[in-house]
Write an enzyme that holds these catalytic residues in place. Structure first.
Site, mmCIF file in Angstrom:
data_model
loop_
_atom_site.group_PDB
_atom_site.id
_atom_site.type_symbol
_atom_site.label_atom_id
_atom_site.label_comp_id
_atom_site.label_asym_id
_atom_site.label_seq_id
_atom_site.Cartn_x
_atom_site.Cartn_y
_atom_site.Cartn_z
ATOM 1 N N THR A 93 0.842 -1.198 0.000
ATOM 2 C CA THR A 93 0.000 0.000 0.000
ATOM 3 C C THR A 93 0.880 1.253 0.000
ATOM 4 O OG1 THR A 93 -0.155 -0.020 2.428
ATOM 5 C CG2 THR A 93 -1.881 -1.170 1.202
ATOM 6 N N HIS A 145 -3.912 -1.118 13.387
ATOM 7 C CA HIS A 145 -2.881 -1.984 12.821
ATOM 8 C C HIS A 145 -1.741 -2.196 13.809
ATOM 9 C CE1 HIS A 145 -4.836 -1.459 8.894
ATOM 10 N NE2 HIS A 145 -4.147 -2.520 8.524
ATOM 11 N N LYS A 149 3.491 -1.123 11.103
ATOM 12 C CA LYS A 149 2.948 -0.571 9.855
ATOM 13 C C LYS A 149 3.433 0.859 9.686
ATOM 14 C CE LYS A 149 -1.295 -0.027 7.181
ATOM 15 N NZ LYS A 149 -0.724 -0.705 6.006
ATOM 16 N N GLY A 155 -4.282 1.608 3.543
ATOM 17 C CA GLY A 155 -4.860 1.593 2.210
ATOM 18 C C GLY A 155 -6.312 1.173 2.224
ATOM 19 N N THR A 156 -6.656 0.257 3.133
ATOM 20 C CA THR A 156 -8.048 -0.188 3.244
ATOM 21 C C THR A 156 -8.952 0.950 3.685
ATOM 22 O OG1 THR A 156 -7.343 -2.440 3.772
ATOM 23 C CG2 THR A 156 -9.593 -1.835 4.384
#
Length: 255
Positions: A93, A145, A149, A155-156
């Site tokens: 992402t 997350h 990360k 990105g989701t």
């Protein structure tokens, strides 16, 4: 007899990459034939020696290469795969709109699928949020997350906000006039939908979409408690990528 699909994995020793290697090695119709990871070159996974150079993918005659790395690395890897006629399944992402346009131009002789999330439940969550959007006046997205990360929001979360914004342009304005702590209201995403990113030890990936209108709220939540939750989608993409011409965004069309 159905031909076995030869699969390579870039970032093979990372958390997601190693899980992808396991899934490919166990999946019917797929064969793990190459693994690339600069940090762990010389090691092995499922009998395949981990290489440091993308050339190993060509040497192994990969049909499909899975990339779960970081955007900076993938910007080099994906054009290379396109040049060598290999299909790409991408879970990385952080790409810009310009990146996506460049991938679309590059993949003319082979195909590329870029997905913000390969978990079937997460894809359904995004779809449900998109369907609900026209019926509500306010919406916020909270994504959780693990603490490794690098990008925020996920990105989701961005993909969810874009789909909701496309489904409805009639959102109530944010009433906040003063943030006591800067950033307390999260980041302003498409159509003003607020996105909050949480990073914590012990978390894998979760997302809540909270929608509200007069007298009611709707919460749509998906939890990935283990990275194996993404693997059915990755395996499906490896099997189907050959029939998806050019660039495809998301795995919706595969379901």
């Amino acid at each position: 007899m159905t031909r076995v699909i030869r699969v390579g994995v870039v970032g093979a020793a990372g958390r997601m990459g190693s899980t992808v290697c396991d899934a490919v090695a166990e999946a019917d119709g797929l064969e793990l034939v190459a693994a690339v990871d600069v940090v762990s070159a010389g090691g092995a996974t499922h009998g395949v020696t981990i290489a440091s150079d993308l050339k190993a993918l060509a040497d192994a005659k990969c049909d499909v290469v899975v990339d779960f790395t970081v955007a900076d690395a993938a910007r080099t890897t994906l054009p290379w795969l396109a040049l060598h006629g290999m299909h790409a399944v991408v879970g990385t992402t952080g790409f810009s709109a310009d990146d996506i346009d460049s991938f679309r131009r590059a993949f003319t002789g082979s195909n590329c699928l870029v997905a913000a999330n390969f978990a079937i439940g997460a894809v359904l969550m995004m779809r449900f949020a998109e369907q609900a959007a026209p019926w509500f006046e306010t919406a916020e997205i909270i994504e959780f997350h693990h603490n490794a990360k690098a990008d925020a929001p996920s990105g989701t979360a961005l993909a969810t906000a874009r789909r909701m914004a496309a489904a409805s342009s009639d959102w109530a304005p944010d009433p906040t006039t003063h943030e006591v702590v800067p950033g307390a209201r999260g980041g302003e995403g498409p159509a003003g939908i607020r996105i909050h990113g949480v990073r914590m030890v012990g978390m894998t990936a979760s997302q809540e979409v909270v929608l509200g209108t007069a007298g009611q709220t709707l919460v749509i939540r998906h939890d990935s408690n283990d990275r194996v939750s993404f693997m059915p989608g990755v395996v499906l993409a490896c099997r189907k990528i050959g029939s998806l011409p050019g660039l495809t965004l998301g795995i919706d069309s595969l379901l």
